[in-house]
Scaffold this active site. Structure first.
Site, PDB file in Angstrom:
ATOM      1  N   ASN A 145       0.836  -1.201   0.000  1.00  0.00           N
ATOM      2  CA  ASN A 145       0.000   0.000   0.000  1.00  0.00           C
ATOM      3  C   ASN A 145       0.866   1.244   0.000  1.00  0.00           C
ATOM      4  OD1 ASN A 145      -0.480   1.962   2.483  1.00  0.00           O
ATOM      5  ND2 ASN A 145       0.154  -0.033   3.325  1.00  0.00           N
ATOM      6  N   ALA A 146       0.322   2.263  -0.663  1.00  0.00           N
ATOM      7  CA  ALA A 146       0.969   3.579  -0.658  1.00  0.00           C
ATOM      8  C   ALA A 146      -0.130   4.621  -0.496  1.00  0.00           C
ATOM      9  CB  ALA A 146       1.769   3.791  -1.933  1.00  0.00           C
ATOM     10  N   ILE A 147      -0.869   4.496   0.612  1.00  0.00           N
ATOM     11  CA  ILE A 147      -1.988   5.414   0.853  1.00  0.00           C
ATOM     12  C   ILE A 147      -1.446   6.837   1.054  1.00  0.00           C
ATOM     13  CG2 ILE A 147      -3.984   5.923   2.340  1.00  0.00           C
ATOM     14  CD1 ILE A 147      -4.270   3.205   0.948  1.00  0.00           C
ATOM     15  N   ASN A 185       3.697   7.284  15.015  1.00  0.00           N
ATOM     16  CA  ASN A 185       4.159   6.589  13.816  1.00  0.00           C
ATOM     17  C   ASN A 185       5.411   7.276  13.292  1.00  0.00           C
ATOM     18  OD1 ASN A 185       4.508   5.369  11.360  1.00  0.00           O
ATOM     19  ND2 ASN A 185       2.598   6.111  10.447  1.00  0.00           N
ATOM     20  N   CYS A 241       6.172   5.472   8.666  1.00  0.00           N
ATOM     21  CA  CYS A 241       5.386   5.381   7.431  1.00  0.00           C
ATOM     22  C   CYS A 241       6.299   5.454   6.210  1.00  0.00           C
ATOM     23  CB  CYS A 241       4.343   6.486   7.345  1.00  0.00           C
ATOM     24  SG  CYS A 241       3.326   6.289   5.869  1.00  0.00           S
ATOM     25  N   THR A 266       5.128  -1.378   7.880  1.00  0.00           N
ATOM     26  CA  THR A 266       5.308  -2.147   6.645  1.00  0.00           C
ATOM     27  C   THR A 266       6.756  -2.114   6.134  1.00  0.00           C
ATOM     28  OG1 THR A 266       4.615  -0.182   5.450  1.00  0.00           O
ATOM     29  CG2 THR A 266       2.932  -1.843   5.894  1.00  0.00           C
ATOM     30  N   GLY A 289       1.270  -9.432   9.704  1.00  0.00           N
ATOM     31  CA  GLY A 289       0.801 -10.702   9.147  1.00  0.00           C
ATOM     32  C   GLY A 289      -0.030 -11.566  10.064  1.00  0.00           C
TER      33      GLY A 289
HETATM   34  C1  FMN Z   1      -3.770   0.077   3.944  1.00  0.00           C
HETATM   35  C2  FMN Z   1      -2.835   0.266   5.103  1.00  0.00           C
HETATM   36  C3  FMN Z   1      -2.755   1.513   5.729  1.00  0.00           C
HETATM   37  C4  FMN Z   1      -1.885   1.712   6.816  1.00  0.00           C
HETATM   38  N1  FMN Z   1      -1.845   2.931   7.428  1.00  0.00           N
HETATM   39  C5  FMN Z   1      -1.071   3.094   8.533  1.00  0.00           C
HETATM   40  C6  FMN Z   1      -1.069   4.332   9.258  1.00  0.00           C
HETATM   41  O1  FMN Z   1      -1.806   5.268   8.922  1.00  0.00           O
HETATM   42  N2  FMN Z   1      -0.257   4.451  10.351  1.00  0.00           N
HETATM   43  C7  FMN Z   1       0.544   3.411  10.764  1.00  0.00           C
HETATM   44  O2  FMN Z   1       1.259   3.565  11.763  1.00  0.00           O
HETATM   45  N3  FMN Z   1       0.553   2.220  10.107  1.00  0.00           N
HETATM   46  C8  FMN Z   1      -0.228   2.048   9.013  1.00  0.00           C
HETATM   47  N4  FMN Z   1      -0.237   0.829   8.366  1.00  0.00           N
HETATM   48  C9  FMN Z   1       0.617  -0.275   8.876  1.00  0.00           C
HETATM   49  C10 FMN Z   1      -0.196  -1.240   9.746  1.00  0.00           C
HETATM   50  O3  FMN Z   1      -0.746  -0.576  10.870  1.00  0.00           O
HETATM   51  C11 FMN Z   1       0.679  -2.427  10.222  1.00  0.00           C
HETATM   52  O4  FMN Z   1       1.745  -1.933  10.988  1.00  0.00           O
HETATM   53  C12 FMN Z   1       1.249  -3.236   9.073  1.00  0.00           C
HETATM   54  O5  FMN Z   1       0.309  -3.333   8.022  1.00  0.00           O
HETATM   55  C13 FMN Z   1       1.677  -4.641   9.493  1.00  0.00           C
HETATM   56  O6  FMN Z   1       0.609  -5.403   9.990  1.00  0.00           O
HETATM   57  P1  FMN Z   1      -0.291  -6.388   9.089  1.00  0.00           P
HETATM   58  O7  FMN Z   1       0.646  -7.268   8.311  1.00  0.00           O
HETATM   59  O8  FMN Z   1      -1.166  -7.128  10.059  1.00  0.00           O
HETATM   60  O9  FMN Z   1      -1.097  -5.504   8.178  1.00  0.00           O
HETATM   61  C14 FMN Z   1      -1.090   0.626   7.262  1.00  0.00           C
HETATM   62  C15 FMN Z   1      -1.173  -0.626   6.636  1.00  0.00           C
HETATM   63  C16 FMN Z   1      -2.032  -0.816   5.566  1.00  0.00           C
HETATM   64  C17 FMN Z   1      -2.113  -2.187   4.928  1.00  0.00           C
END
Ligand code: FMN
Length: 306
Positions: free
Chosen positions: A71-73, A128, A131, A194, A245
């Site tokens: 993702n690259a929101i 955070n 990011c 991520t 994950g």
């Molecule tokens: C679509 C998306 C948006 C995310 N936005 C944020 C964010 O705004 N702030 C943040 O600290 N992490 C953000 N993350 C990271 C997640 O909170 C998490 O640390 C990361 O995805 C690893 O966990 P997972 O594998 O269970 O998704 C985002 C992840 C995804 C997939």
């Protein structure tokens, strides 16, 4: 049946169970509240906020990979003021601890956001510094031990709320960064955000993401996340929220046994919106089967037994 104690502590913050939502994957919680009682969760970590509203990055902003998501929101969000005015009052109705995830372009912005949350009634701040999808700030702070410590100290100076610092896995030595934020006054550490990655669209012969690079999450990153939780939990005294994950209670248990006091569910919510609740039930079930009365007995058990 005797009840199992699932409560867990993140510094001064006590959660009724160790399962929280990962920022950016659970909106502001209200969308999911239509599907289940979000009051059952240990906490809701809201979508990342910045001081001023942000439109985010150009599309495409999400790409599926074989075992995860890129993702690259770019931290699209309505800004802190709008959240406090319009969203937080609704979220407070649900009797669930609210943890606010904040980002900034500068250290002063982080400090201002922390100050802005003081009287809001939220339960904790998650900073955070990790990011990967923004040009300024974000991961830049999370990849330098000095800057990570500076941001933490600035937030600490501006809030008495429990302070959680979220680390980036895009570093050579996660322990040094964790030690830096611990020394600067963090109450807890969350990891991981991520991993920097990319994909190419062969039809368009272009990078698949508008931003070229994005953050990889989901099952693909779990082994990296677990390794980092394992390392940090042995080197730093602070409680850890482990994530990366997690897609089942089994996955959550791995993080707890590696040293996490709580776990965060992210990408898994997109596949199964009720996953968090199923994980809470699965953790209780495991404790019942193993004859464990208090889930905190499992924290770090895998390395304590070595
Ligand atoms: C679509 C998306 C948006 C995310 N936005 C944020 C964010 O705004 N702030 C943040 O600290 N992490 C953000 N993350 C990271 C997640 O909170 C998490 O640390 C990361 O995805 C690893 O966990 P997972 O594998 O269970 O998704 C985002 C992840 C995804 C997939």
């Amino acid at each position: 049946m005797n009840s199992i104690n699932l409560t867990t502590k993140l510094g001064a913050l006590t959660l009724k169970n160790p399962v929280v939502t990962a920022s950016g994957t659970f909106g502001f919680g209200l969308e999911y509240a239509q599907l289940f009682d979000i009051g059952m969760l240990g906490g809701v970590v809201v979508k990342g906020l910045t001081l001023n509203p942000r439109p985010g990055n150009p599309p495409p902003r999400i790409v599926e990979t074989p075992a995860g998501l890129l993702n690259a929101i770019g931290l699209e969000n309505p800004g802190l003021e709008s959240f406090l005015r319009d969203t937080l009052p609704c979220l407070k109705e649900y009797n669930v601890p609210v943890i606010v995830n904040i980002s900034g372009n500068t250290i002063d912005e982080y400090a201002a956001m922390a100050a802005g949350l003081n009287e809001s009634g939220v339960q904790a701040v998650e900073v955070n510094i990790s990011c990967p999808n923004v040009k300024q700030g974000g991961m830049v702070f999370g990849t330098s031990p000095e800057q990570a410590a500076q941001v933490t100290a600035a937030v600490r100076a501006n809030t008495a709320l429990p302070l959680i610092v979220k680390l980036s896995p895009n570093v050579t030595d996660i322990v040094t960064i964790a030690q830096g934020v611990a020394a600067a006054g963090a109450d807890a550490i969350s990891l991981i955000n991520t991993l920097l990655g990319m994909a190419i669209d062969v039809q368009r012969k272009r990078p698949a993401l508008g931003n070229v690079f994005g953050g990889l999450s989901g099952p693909a990153v779990k082994p990296v996340a677990l390794r980092m939780v394992w390392q940090v939990s042995q080197a730093v005294e602070l409680p850890i929220i482990g994530m990366g994950g997690i897609a089942s209670s089994q996955d959550a248990l791995e993080f707890i046994l590696a040293g996490a006091s709580a776990v965060s569910v992210g990408t898994g919510n997109f596949i199964n919106p009720k996953l968090t609740v199923e994980i809470i039930e699965g953790l209780a079930e495991y404790c019942r089967e193993e004859g464990i009365n208090d889930i905190s007995d499992l924290i770090g058990a895998a390395w304590r037994r070595q």
